[in-house]
Structures are given as structure tokens and as C-alpha cells.
Design a protein around this motif. Structure first.
Motif, PDB file in Angstrom:
ATOM      1  N   GLU A  47      -4.237 -17.772  -7.949  1.00  0.00           N
ATOM      2  CA  GLU A  47      -5.476 -18.013  -7.212  1.00  0.00           C
ATOM      3  C   GLU A  47      -5.859 -16.934  -6.209  1.00  0.00           C
ATOM      4  OE1 GLU A  47      -4.897 -21.938  -5.731  1.00  0.00           O
ATOM      5  OE2 GLU A  47      -3.531 -21.318  -4.156  1.00  0.00           O
ATOM      6  N   THR A  48      -4.876 -16.303  -5.562  1.00  0.00           N
ATOM      7  CA  THR A  48      -5.272 -15.271  -4.588  1.00  0.00           C
ATOM      8  C   THR A  48      -5.672 -13.975  -5.298  1.00  0.00           C
ATOM      9  OG1 THR A  48      -2.993 -14.500  -4.230  1.00  0.00           O
ATOM     10  CG2 THR A  48      -3.788 -16.250  -2.793  1.00  0.00           C
ATOM     11  N   ALA A  49      -5.040 -13.692  -6.443  1.00  0.00           N
ATOM     12  CA  ALA A  49      -5.461 -12.531  -7.242  1.00  0.00           C
ATOM     13  C   ALA A  49      -6.863 -12.760  -7.781  1.00  0.00           C
ATOM     14  CB  ALA A  49      -4.482 -12.296  -8.387  1.00  0.00           C
ATOM     15  N   LEU A  50      -7.122 -14.007  -8.178  1.00  0.00           N
ATOM     16  CA  LEU A  50      -8.447 -14.376  -8.676  1.00  0.00           C
ATOM     17  C   LEU A  50      -9.508 -14.105  -7.607  1.00  0.00           C
ATOM     18  CD1 LEU A  50      -9.180 -17.665 -10.603  1.00  0.00           C
ATOM     19  CD2 LEU A  50     -10.748 -16.796  -8.903  1.00  0.00           C
ATOM     20  N   ILE A  51      -9.178 -14.469  -6.379  1.00  0.00           N
ATOM     21  CA  ILE A  51     -10.131 -14.260  -5.290  1.00  0.00           C
ATOM     22  C   ILE A  51     -10.332 -12.764  -5.030  1.00  0.00           C
ATOM     23  CG2 ILE A  51     -10.442 -14.552  -2.802  1.00  0.00           C
ATOM     24  CD1 ILE A  51      -9.151 -17.396  -3.222  1.00  0.00           C
TER      25      ILE A  51
ATOM     26  N   SER B 208     -10.126 -10.499  -7.222  1.00  0.00           N
ATOM     27  CA  SER B 208     -10.945 -10.035  -8.338  1.00  0.00           C
ATOM     28  C   SER B 208     -12.421 -10.394  -8.121  1.00  0.00           C
ATOM     29  CB  SER B 208     -10.415 -10.637  -9.640  1.00  0.00           C
ATOM     30  OG  SER B 208     -11.159 -10.187 -10.735  1.00  0.00           O
ATOM     31  N   LEU B 209     -12.665 -11.618  -7.641  1.00  0.00           N
ATOM     32  CA  LEU B 209     -14.050 -12.032  -7.339  1.00  0.00           C
ATOM     33  C   LEU B 209     -14.662 -11.144  -6.269  1.00  0.00           C
ATOM     34  CD1 LEU B 209     -13.832 -15.944  -7.095  1.00  0.00           C
ATOM     35  CD2 LEU B 209     -15.006 -14.601  -8.847  1.00  0.00           C
ATOM     36  N   GLU B 210     -13.821 -10.620  -5.392  1.00  0.00           N
ATOM     37  CA  GLU B 210     -14.332  -9.778  -4.311  1.00  0.00           C
ATOM     38  C   GLU B 210     -14.468  -8.319  -4.735  1.00  0.00           C
ATOM     39  OE1 GLU B 210     -11.712 -10.540  -1.024  1.00  0.00           O
ATOM     40  OE2 GLU B 210     -12.638 -12.489  -0.586  1.00  0.00           O
ATOM     41  N   GLY B 211     -14.226  -8.046  -6.023  1.00  0.00           N
ATOM     42  CA  GLY B 211     -14.407  -6.682  -6.518  1.00  0.00           C
ATOM     43  C   GLY B 211     -13.205  -5.796  -6.288  1.00  0.00           C
ATOM     44  N   GLN B 212     -12.046  -6.413  -6.129  1.00  0.00           N
ATOM     45  CA  GLN B 212     -10.823  -5.642  -5.898  1.00  0.00           C
ATOM     46  C   GLN B 212      -9.941  -5.667  -7.141  1.00  0.00           C
ATOM     47  OE1 GLN B 212     -10.456  -4.154  -2.979  1.00  0.00           O
ATOM     48  NE2 GLN B 212     -11.969  -5.250  -1.739  1.00  0.00           N
ATOM     49  N   ARG B 213      -8.878  -4.870  -7.093  1.00  0.00           N
ATOM     50  CA  ARG B 213      -7.830  -5.003  -8.092  1.00  0.00           C
ATOM     51  C   ARG B 213      -7.257  -6.418  -7.969  1.00  0.00           C
ATOM     52  NH1 ARG B 213      -5.375   0.011  -9.458  1.00  0.00           N
ATOM     53  NH2 ARG B 213      -3.295  -0.878  -9.452  1.00  0.00           N
ATOM     54  N   GLY B 214      -6.872  -7.012  -9.076  1.00  0.00           N
ATOM     55  CA  GLY B 214      -6.396  -8.395  -9.017  1.00  0.00           C
ATOM     56  C   GLY B 214      -4.957  -8.495  -8.582  1.00  0.00           C
TER      57      GLY B 214
ATOM     58  N   ASN C  75     -10.951 -22.302 -12.031  1.00  0.00           N
ATOM     59  CA  ASN C  75     -10.062 -21.304 -12.621  1.00  0.00           C
ATOM     60  C   ASN C  75     -10.065 -21.464 -14.137  1.00  0.00           C
ATOM     61  OD1 ASN C  75      -7.968 -19.647 -13.382  1.00  0.00           O
ATOM     62  ND2 ASN C  75      -6.612 -20.259 -11.699  1.00  0.00           N
ATOM     63  N   ALA C  76     -10.849 -20.606 -14.772  1.00  0.00           N
ATOM     64  CA  ALA C  76     -10.933 -20.636 -16.239  1.00  0.00           C
ATOM     65  C   ALA C  76     -10.351 -19.330 -16.783  1.00  0.00           C
ATOM     66  CB  ALA C  76     -12.373 -20.838 -16.697  1.00  0.00           C
ATOM     67  N   ASP C  77      -9.244 -18.921 -16.185  1.00  0.00           N
ATOM     68  CA  ASP C  77      -8.628 -17.663 -16.611  1.00  0.00           C
ATOM     69  C   ASP C  77      -7.597 -17.884 -17.723  1.00  0.00           C
ATOM     70  OD1 ASP C  77      -8.692 -14.852 -16.193  1.00  0.00           O
ATOM     71  OD2 ASP C  77      -6.631 -14.983 -15.490  1.00  0.00           O
ATOM     72  N   GLU C  78      -7.228 -19.131 -17.935  1.00  0.00           N
ATOM     73  CA  GLU C  78      -6.300 -19.542 -18.991  1.00  0.00           C
ATOM     74  C   GLU C  78      -5.580 -18.412 -19.742  1.00  0.00           C
ATOM     75  OE1 GLU C  78      -7.687 -22.061 -22.495  1.00  0.00           O
ATOM     76  OE2 GLU C  78      -6.152 -23.332 -21.606  1.00  0.00           O
ATOM     77  N   GLY C  79      -4.595 -17.831 -19.066  1.00  0.00           N
ATOM     78  CA  GLY C  79      -3.889 -16.720 -19.703  1.00  0.00           C
ATOM     79  C   GLY C  79      -2.476 -17.051 -20.113  1.00  0.00           C
TER      80      GLY C  79
END
Ligand SMILES: Cc1cc2nc3c(=O)[nH]c(=O)nc-3n(C[C@H](O)[C@H](O)[C@H](O)COP(=O)(O)O)c2cc1C
Ligand code: SF4
Lengths: 173, 397
Positions: free
Chosen positions: B164-168, B170-176, B70-74
Motif C-alpha cells: 500500500e505505501t508503494a502504491l501511494i 506510485s500514485l504520487e508519480g514516484q518510483r514504487g 487496490n487492484a494491483d493483483e500481482g
């Protein structure tokens, strides 16, 4: 828009599908490629991507509208994003913001009539110890002062007259 | 890249590869046992025990598993993950490989925030170099049967995608948009496969723990928060920058070291954290007291705490994914209250009502964003009431 440009975009999307895989998981990387190359993601592009990934265009639109860095409308050649979160705020982002508006003659959220600059706010850019910070496209500027704003904008203008623009405004519309 | 690193960093003393080699010399269960002995807790903010997470993913029955960095550091005020990725990328990658080995995954993904696009090319270069060194790819370091590769995926400007679930999604090409939990990613993660999601710093500490030993890590910090922590310090202090300290130091000690002795308050944990007034500077920074993913923002005596509260609330209004009403509508309502205070037009009764609303938002929101969104608001109202109430109406210009 010229038919050949549509054909070009179609070919590119086909290539990106090969690179990232023609499934739903490839959607964001493909959208990011289109965004990077054309500065925005047109309806035509969304339709092509939807066809390639066999999903409904509304799904593509839903994803594009969710992410701040993906745009459906034309954006400037230079997108300037000034961080407005607390550390940069305390470091004096308001004066930088005012000077950006003065130099560009537009307010936040707008694009200059010549299509060169878009001015936007950003949430925390992760440069909090060196604020105020801003991004010009993917390049970082730290400890920006009103004086430096002029230099940054001038440097952008100079680089435009030195090179042909990387993408034409119409290319993906 | 210029950054102020203000203390010696352990990451400098740990050469790349040493932790990885030590871990690969162990059997898989012993890897997790080492982490358990070190008692490492996640550095992304929530402090979940890393060994427990990895053990659940290791136990999950599936051929395909994933390791996500997780390198989203927001989180407002944090930049330590950027510094780590920039100066010590190999430790993070070693940590991902150790995770892959421990849980039986063959693929890792780095979710790098769009704001850090300038880090992508250097990281791709490092991945390429590692493939040649056999520190990525097939039979890592000659170990038969351990194949692992890493791909970088870019975020696109959404704070919530760090969840983490939003990240996943997003990785799956969905809205986060965050998912309901359970199921947890260790069981049903990326593409419904068991997935461990770990913070950049957590993964770098994993590599250090294998290089220097679990006992070394365990001996530092407090009984409930072992080891060292990287802090990102900003705001009204003389020496903003990156600091490494054992967990459990007091807020006051930290203020002395960063040159923030005169501070009237410190925000610990970013927008999602809480505001600690000077009277409470003897409290400790640790999971059992005041937790933080690393963000420390110092407020000097002249700061207007109302503007601070407003800035945080604007952040949440902007970044709420909008899925659930308490978060979407509630954060707006709280912001409206701060605007009333700013105009000197908020009754104490209404303010109390807003505080109750804040508590409901914490309880009723689906994910950590909504749940933590009222924290800064509530703590600033609690500790700085005098400063907020009865302001003169601003002059109209
Ligand atoms: C709104 C929100 C944003 C988050 N952002 C991040 C982030 O940028 N980086 C991160 O490591 N964890 C972030 N987290 C925490 C992750 O959900 C998760 O707990 C973490 O990545 C687990 O790693 P760790 O156990 O190594 O800390 C966020 C959580 C929430 C609720
Ligand atoms: S709490 Fe907020 S960010 Fe989280 S799911 Fe609900 S609306 Fe989205």
C-alpha cells in the motif's frame, strides 16, 4: 528527427498536463500516454515532461527506469510478454517460449531487426487458470500452444500490412 | 471473458446499489459499527480489520481524505480481483463509496495494474453510467453533502506497487518504493492525507455486508476469520478456477472440491505464501492458521518442488525494488542456493546457512515483499528435503 515532430510532442505533453494536472502526481499518467503513443519514452520526451512539471529530468528518468512497462529505448510495434510465473510455467510456458523465439528469430529481451516485435518475460498476468498466457500489447491470449504462437504472430504481421503503423519508430527519438 | 466460476457466488445475489443505499441510510459512525459487527478482515492478504482501518481514517482530522481500491493483483496465482472487476464492478464501486461516506472522503482512486489495461475502458464506461445515475458525483443518491468521484490510475508492471505505501508512492508519480511505517496511510497517505487502501474483494464484501446484514456475514467462517472468501485455484487439479467458500475450510476439503486429491503439496498465498505438504492437509485456510489473499496452487505427485521453489525465488529477485540489502541481495543468494541444489552441489551445512539467511531476510526487510520472500523457500526445504538433496549433476549439453 524532424523539428515538427518535436513540436508535436511538445504540444501533446502540454495537452496531457492540462488533462492530468501539471504536478508530480500527473507524471505516471503522462509517461503512460507517451509510452502508449510512441512505444518508448525518449530523452527529449523526458526533458519536456520535466520542464512541464518543473522537476529535474533525472527524476523522470528514475521513474521510467523503475517500471517494467515504461521503456527508454525503441520497442517493437508489438510487444509480446509471456508469463513465466509458476502456474503458467506448470502449464507449459517453456515450449511456448521456444516457439516464440523460433517464429520471431530473436530471444527474450530482444527486438526484431525490422522493429516489429519485442519479446519479453512478464511476471504473473493474473490469467493463471488459463495458462500459458501472454499479452500482445494490451491484448490477452490464453491457453497458448506452440501451434497457436504461429497464428498469433501471423495475425500481428497481417494487421501491420493492413494498416499503417500507429507510430513511426523515429517519432519520439 | 471466459473464466471458470465453479461455485455459486454471493456477489451474483447482491444487486448493485442495495448495499450503498442501506449504508447511506445510516449515520457515519453506524456504518463503521456495522463493519465492526461483521468483523470483516482485509481480503488482500494481510487480514487487517477493515473497521479498525476505516475508524482511524474517520478519526483523522483533515478536510481531504482518499479511498484507494487496490487492484494491483500481482500475487502469483491470483486472478479473483480481475474476475470481480469484470463481473461485479458495481459492488466494488459501492464499497468505495461506502468507505468514502464512512471516513468523510470525496475522492476515490482505483489503482489498476498495467497488465489489466483491457479492463480500463469497461470500467470507465461504468463510472460514466454511474455519474448519470447519481451513484457518483454530487449528492450521491440525493444525499446532500455526500459528493464522491472515482478516478482510475494505471500501474506499470511492478508487483511491489501492490504494497500500500508503494502504491501511494506510485500514485504520487514516484518510483514504487515502499515507505517506512509508521506513519500509516490512514494518517499520512496519498498526498499526505488520511487514506484507506483496500483490496477489490474487501470492497465488494463491504457492499454485500450492508445489503445482507452484518449478522449474515458474521455467522459464516471461523471466530477469527468471519465470512466468505474467494479463492483462485490453479495448477495440478481437475477444476481450476474461482471458488467461494466460508473461511476455515481445510486444505484437504478444498482439494476434494477442485479435483486435486492426489496433490503432494499446495502453495497457499502465492509466492508470498507457504507450501503445505499433503501430511498437513487437515490444516485450515484462515487468518489464524494458513492465511491467503486467495491464491491456491496445486502440485501433483510428479512436480519437481525444486523447480517450484526456483520459480518463486526468481519472481522475488525480479520484483524486489532493491531499496534494502536483505531483500535485494538475500533473494539472489537463496536463488543461488537453489541452483546449487539443482546441480547436486549444495552441502547440508550451506543449506542450513541459507535457511538462517532466509530467517534474517524475513526479519530485516523493510516491506512485506522482502519479509515474505523466503517463506516458500523455507517451507519447501523443510518438507521436501529428500527430494532436493543429492541430485545427480545435470548432463551437459
Ligand atoms: C509486495 C506486496 C504486494 C501486495 N499486493 C497487493 C495486491 O496486489 N492487492 C492487494 O489488495 N493487496 C496487496 N498487498 C497488501 C496491501 O499492502 C494492503 O495490505 C491491502 O491492499 C489492504 O487491503 P485489505 O485490508 O482490504 O486487504 C500487497 C502487499 C505486499 C507486501
Ligand atoms: S523488502 Fe524488498 S521490496 Fe520491500 S522495500 Fe526492501 S528491497 Fe524493496
Amino acid at each position: 528527427m524532424l523539428i515538427t515532430e518535436h513540436e508535436l510532442l511538445k504540444d501533446e505533453i502540454r495537452e496531457w498536463c492540462v488533462r492530468y494536472g501539471a504536478d508530480r502526481g500527473a507524471l505516471l499518467p503522462i509517461l503512460q500516454e507517451v509510452q502508449h503513443k510512441y512505444g518508448h519514452i525518449s530523452e527529449f520526451a523526458m526533458q519536456q515532461i520535466a520542464d512541464a512539471l518543473e522537476i529535474h529530468p533525472v527524476e523522470v528518468d528514475g521513474v521510467v527506469s523503475f517500471y517494467q512497462f515504461l521503456h527508454t529505448r525503441t520497442h517493437g510495434r508489438f510487444v509480446i510478454r509471456l508469463c513465466r510465473t509458476v502456474s503458467c510455467d506448470m502449464a507449459g510456458k517453456d515450449r511456448v517460449a521456444r516457439q516464440l523465439e523460433n517464429e520471431l528469430g530473436i530471444s527474450f529481451g530482444a527486438t526484431t531487426p525490422d522493429g516489429r516485435f519485442t519479446l519479453e518475460w512478464a511476471s504473473c498476468l493474473g490469467l493463471c487458470d488459463q495458462g500459458p498466457a501472454l499479452l500482445v500489447n494490451e491484448t490477452v491470449y490464453r491457453e497458448v500452444t506452440p501451434e497457436k504462437v504461429h497464428e498469433i504472430v501471423s495475425a500481428c504481421r497481417r494487421s501491420l500490412s493492413a494498416h499503417a503503423p500507429e507510430f513511426s519508430q523515429e517519432a519520439a527519438s | 471473458m471466459s473464466v471458470s466460476i465453479r461455485t455459486p457466488l454471493t456477489f451474483r445475489d447482491v444487486p448493485p446499489g442495495v448495499g450503498l443505499e442501506a449504508a447511506l441510510a445510516l449515520k457515519r459512525p453506524a456504518v463503521i459499527a456495522t463493519l465492526r459487527a461483521a468483523d470483516l478482515r482485509g481480503r488482500g492478504g494481510a487480514g487487517f480489520p477493515t473497521a479498525t482501518k476505516w475508524n482511524l481514517a474517520a478519526a483523522a482530522q483533515s478536510k481531504t481524505k482518499y479511498v484507494v481500491c487496490n487492484a494491483d493483483e500481482g500475487e502469483p496465482g491470483t486472478f479473483k480481483d480481475r474476475v470481480i472487476l469484470n463481473h461485479f464492478p458495481d459492488l466494488v464501486l459501492d464499497g468505495m463509496l461506502i468507505g468514502g461516506y464512512a471516513i468523510g472522503a470525496r475522492k476515490g482512486l482505483i489503482y489498476l495494474r498495467g497488465e489489466y489495461t483491457y479492463l480500463r475502458a469497461p470500467l470507465e464506461g461504468i463510472l460514466a453510467r454511474r455519474r448519470q445515475e447519481r451513484r457518483l458525483g454530487r449528492a450521491i443518491l440525493g444525499k446532500k453533502g455526500f459528493d464522491f468521484d472515482i478516478e482510475i490510475r494505471m500501474g506499470a508492471g511492478a508487483y511491489v506497487c501492490g504494497e500500500e505505501t508503494a502504491l501511494i508512492e506510485s500514485l504520487e508519480g514516484q518510483r514504487g518504493e515502499p515507505r517506512n511505517r509508521p506513519p500509516f496511510p490512514v494518517d499520512t497517505g496519498f498526498q499526505d492525507q488520511p487514506t484507506i487502501v483496500n483490496n477489490v474483494e474487501t470492497l465488494a464484501w463491504v457492499a454485500c455486508i450492508f445489503a445482507k446484514g452484518a449478522d449474515w456475514f458474521r455467522a459464516l467462517g471461523t471466530a477469527k476469520s468471519r465470512g466468505l472468501k474467494i479463492f483462485s485455484v490453479t495448477g495440478d487439479c481437475e477444476r481450476p478456477g474461482i471458488y467461494e467458500y466460508p473461511m476455515g475450510l481445510t486444505v484437504g476439503e478444498l482439494m476434494q472440491r477442485v479435483g486435486g486429491e492426489g496433490a503432494k503439496a499446495v502453495q497457499i498465498g502465492g509466492a508470498a505464501g507457504r507450501c503445505v505438504p499433503a501430511a498437513l492437509f487437515d490444516r485450515t485456510i484462515a487468518f489464524e492458521d494458513i492465511p491467503t489473499g486467495g491464491s491456491i496452487i496445486v502440485f501433483g505427485p510428479q512436480r519437481d518442488m525444486l523447480q517450484v521453489a526456483k520459480n518463486f525465488m526468481e519472481f522475488f529477485v525480479e520484483e524486489s525494488c532493491g531499496q534494502c540489502t536483505p531483500c535485494r541481495a538475500g533473494t539472489r543468494k537463496l536463488l543461488g542456493g537453489l541452483e546449487l541444489l539443482e546441480n547436486g552441489r549444495c552441502s547440508i551445512e550451506y543449506l542450513s546457512e541459507l535457511c538462517r539467511l532466509g530467517e534474517s531476510i524475513s526479519l530485516a526487510s523493510k516491506c512485506g515483499l522482502g519479509q515474505s520472500s523466503p517463506k516458500a523457500f523455507l517451507s519447501i526445504i523443510r518438507h521436501f528435503r529428500d527430494e532436493l538433496l543429492g541430485r545427480p549433476a545435470p548432463a551437459t549439453s
